[in-house]
Design a protein around this motif. Structure first.
Motif, PDB file in Angstrom:
ATOM      1  N   ASN A   1      42.563   4.876   3.121  1.00 15.05           N
ATOM      2  CA  ASN A   1      41.314   4.496   3.809  1.00 15.05           C
ATOM      3  C   ASN A   1      40.532   5.709   4.317  1.00 15.05           C
ATOM      4  O   ASN A   1      39.510   5.559   4.989  1.00 15.05           O
ATOM      5  CB  ASN A   1      41.617   3.523   4.954  1.00 15.05           C
ATOM      6  CG  ASN A   1      42.453   4.146   6.064  1.00 15.05           C
ATOM      7  OD1 ASN A   1      42.641   5.361   6.103  1.00 15.05           O
ATOM      8  ND2 ASN A   1      42.944   3.319   6.963  1.00 15.05           N
TER       9      ASN A   1
ATOM     10  N   ALA B   1      39.729  -7.722  15.090  1.00  6.01           N
ATOM     11  CA  ALA B   1      39.373  -8.450  13.863  1.00  6.01           C
ATOM     12  C   ALA B   1      40.212  -8.044  12.658  1.00  6.01           C
ATOM     13  O   ALA B   1      40.550  -8.875  11.824  1.00  6.01           O
ATOM     14  CB  ALA B   1      37.894  -8.264  13.564  1.00  6.01           C
ATOM     15  N   ASN B   2      40.551  -6.766  12.556  1.00  2.93           N
ATOM     16  CA  ASN B   2      41.270  -6.321  11.352  1.00  2.93           C
ATOM     17  C   ASN B   2      42.625  -5.710  11.703  1.00  2.93           C
ATOM     18  O   ASN B   2      43.027  -4.705  11.116  1.00  2.93           O
ATOM     19  CB  ASN B   2      40.410  -5.323  10.576  1.00  2.93           C
ATOM     20  CG  ASN B   2      39.990  -4.158  11.465  1.00  2.93           C
ATOM     21  OD1 ASN B   2      40.200  -4.207  12.689  1.00  2.93           O
ATOM     22  ND2 ASN B   2      39.429  -3.125  10.888  1.00  2.93           N
TER      23      ASN B   2
ATOM     24  N   ASP C   1      45.041  -4.298   9.178  1.00  2.05           N
ATOM     25  CA  ASP C   1      44.701  -3.028   8.521  1.00  2.05           C
ATOM     26  C   ASP C   1      45.083  -1.802   9.353  1.00  2.05           C
ATOM     27  O   ASP C   1      44.909  -0.668   8.901  1.00  2.05           O
ATOM     28  CB  ASP C   1      43.183  -2.948   8.251  1.00  2.05           C
ATOM     29  CG  ASP C   1      42.721  -4.032   7.297  1.00  2.05           C
ATOM     30  OD1 ASP C   1      43.566  -4.582   6.563  1.00  2.05           O
ATOM     31  OD2 ASP C   1      41.509  -4.333   7.292  1.00  2.05           O
ATOM     32  N   TRP C   2      45.555  -2.029  10.556  1.00  2.00           N
ATOM     33  CA  TRP C   2      45.931  -0.895  11.416  1.00  2.00           C
ATOM     34  C   TRP C   2      47.282  -0.310  11.037  1.00  2.00           C
ATOM     35  O   TRP C   2      47.722   0.670  11.618  1.00  2.00           O
ATOM     36  CB  TRP C   2      46.008  -1.338  12.884  1.00  2.00           C
ATOM     37  CG  TRP C   2      44.728  -1.821  13.490  1.00  2.00           C
ATOM     38  CD1 TRP C   2      43.486  -1.848  12.905  1.00  2.00           C
ATOM     39  CD2 TRP C   2      44.550  -2.367  14.805  1.00  2.00           C
ATOM     40  NE1 TRP C   2      42.565  -2.380  13.778  1.00  2.00           N
ATOM     41  CE2 TRP C   2      43.184  -2.701  14.947  1.00  2.00           C
ATOM     42  CE3 TRP C   2      45.414  -2.599  15.884  1.00  2.00           C
ATOM     43  CZ2 TRP C   2      42.653  -3.262  16.117  1.00  2.00           C
ATOM     44  CZ3 TRP C   2      44.891  -3.149  17.048  1.00  2.00           C
ATOM     45  CH2 TRP C   2      43.522  -3.477  17.164  1.00  2.00           C
TER      46      TRP C   2
ATOM     47  N   ASP D   1      45.694 -14.123  16.565  1.00  2.00           N
ATOM     48  CA  ASP D   1      44.287 -14.392  16.201  1.00  2.00           C
ATOM     49  C   ASP D   1      43.898 -15.822  16.574  1.00  2.00           C
ATOM     50  O   ASP D   1      42.803 -16.064  17.096  1.00  2.00           O
ATOM     51  CB  ASP D   1      44.065 -14.189  14.694  1.00  2.00           C
ATOM     52  CG  ASP D   1      44.004 -12.713  14.307  1.00  2.00           C
ATOM     53  OD1 ASP D   1      43.815 -11.865  15.198  1.00  2.00           O
ATOM     54  OD2 ASP D   1      44.143 -12.421  13.099  1.00  2.00           O
TER      55      ASP D   1
END
Ligand code: HEC
Length: 167
Positions: free
Chosen positions: A37, A88-89, A92-93, A127
């Motif tokens: 990323n 929110a993501n 992806d962390w 979430d």
């Protein structure tokens, strides 16, 4: 190509950690590898820690308001919305290579990558609870908000219990 050396170093640093009771490896160059990323391992870990700090700060705002005699509904709504945005993501962390084996100071446990399905469940439980907290804040019903806060807090704790290093 970057995975196997990280892996070998990971096993080594786990052994070192186990041997000296959880001290942080002090390699200033740790985590300089660049992830897919575009972030370095270190930057990714720090961004994730910042994300959690934002969650913690805003969750505290909500809890603090609920303890007052006249909670500030707008502050609660703002904090809940910020939490939704900040998390929110979350999945992806956690790219491969950003665990304890990286040598960067992190409380993320290797179990995250060893049990990815359970970790994904913990994220989706969180979430879901946070989304319903956020919706509930629109009602202005402080009892309902407090119940949703409690349910959300339980999902933070469920993930920390298994996937975050104990303080
Ligand atoms: C799906 C798992 C998961 C959920 C859900 C989760 N956390 Fe965490 N949290 C972690 C992990 C893993 C770390 C360690 C991250 C690191 O050090 O790289 C962490 C770290 C933290 C930190 C320390 C950040 C720092 O470095 O100073 C705080 C504060 C925090 N979480 C608060 C919360 C709060 C509040 C919630 C719920 C509103 C929450 N977390 C939900 C897994 C989770």
């Amino acid at each position: 190509m970057l995975k196997s050396p990280i892996h070998a170093a990971g096993i080594l640093s786990l052994l070192i950690l186990a041997g000296c009771g959880g001290g942080e490896p002090a390699d200033p160059n740790a985590g300089s590898e660049v992830l897919a990323n575009g972030l370095t391992v270190k930057a990714q870990i720090e961004a994730r820690q910042d994300g959690y700090k934002t969650l913690g700060r805003n969750f505290k705002t909500i809890n603090d308001q609920l303890k007052t005699d006249a909670p500030d509904l707008a502050a609660i709504q703002g904090a809940a919305a910020t939490m939704v945005e900040a998390s929110a993501n979350m999945a992806d962390w956690y790219p491969e290579g950003t665990g304890p084996e990286s040598g960067v100071e992190t409380e993320a446990l290797a179990a995250i990558w060893e049990e990815p399905e359970d970790f994904a469940t913990k994220i989706s439980d969180f979430d879901g609870a946070l989304a319903s907290l956020n919706t509930t804040t629109a009602s202005g019903d402080f009892e309902a908000i407090a119940a949703a806060v409690k349910a959300t807090g339980a999902t933070c704790g469920a993930c920390h219990d298994k996937f975050r290093l104990d303080d």
